[in-house]
Scaffold this motif. Structure first.
Motif: not given
Length: 130
Positions: A71-81
């Motif tokens: 799963l990954g963040a849908a926003s690029d502001k706080l990128p994480f998986t």
């Protein structure tokens, strides 16, 4: 920032856990008690909020049956998986471990490390609820 949950053993087959985790609505069962919002926003995404924290939208990025979901963040502001690794132990039990990988500046990492560690530990501890 890389964090790992403890590895837990769940009395479910690996394929069952994989199928349950690829259905995003099941993540509501894994959430901590202090959840303030959970909303499925598509067949592969959901938004959740914990009291005192901003809402986070997660989206299914990749899956490899029956051993891994990402799963990954849908926003690029706080990128994480958030990666779930499922290892079959026997026909009716599996080991599950979650890995969090995020790109944060040092100040942000210091602020979120504790809450995120606790969050992924709660998610993996609740796997038996699936």
């Amino acid at each position: 920032m890389n964090l790992e949950s403890p590895k837990v053993t769940v009395k479910k087959p690996a394929q069952y856990l994989f199928d349950a985790l690829t259905d995003v609505k099941n993540f509501e069962k894994l959430m901590p008690d202090n959840i303030s919002k959970f909303e499925v926003t598509g067949e592969d995404s959901f938004i959740f909020g914990l009291k005192g924290m901003p809402e986070i939208k997660l989206k299914m990025k990749d899956k490899t049956a029956p051993s891994k979901i990402i799963l990954g963040a849908a926003s690029d502001k706080l990128p994480f998986t958030l990666t779930g690794n499922i290892d079959a132990i026997s026909e009716n039990s599996s080991a599950v471990q979650l890995h969090f990988d995020g790109e944060f500046n040092a100040m942000m990492a210091m602020m979120v490390k504790g809450p995120i560690s606790k969050f992924i530990e709660t998610l993996v501890s609740n796997m038996h609820k699936l």
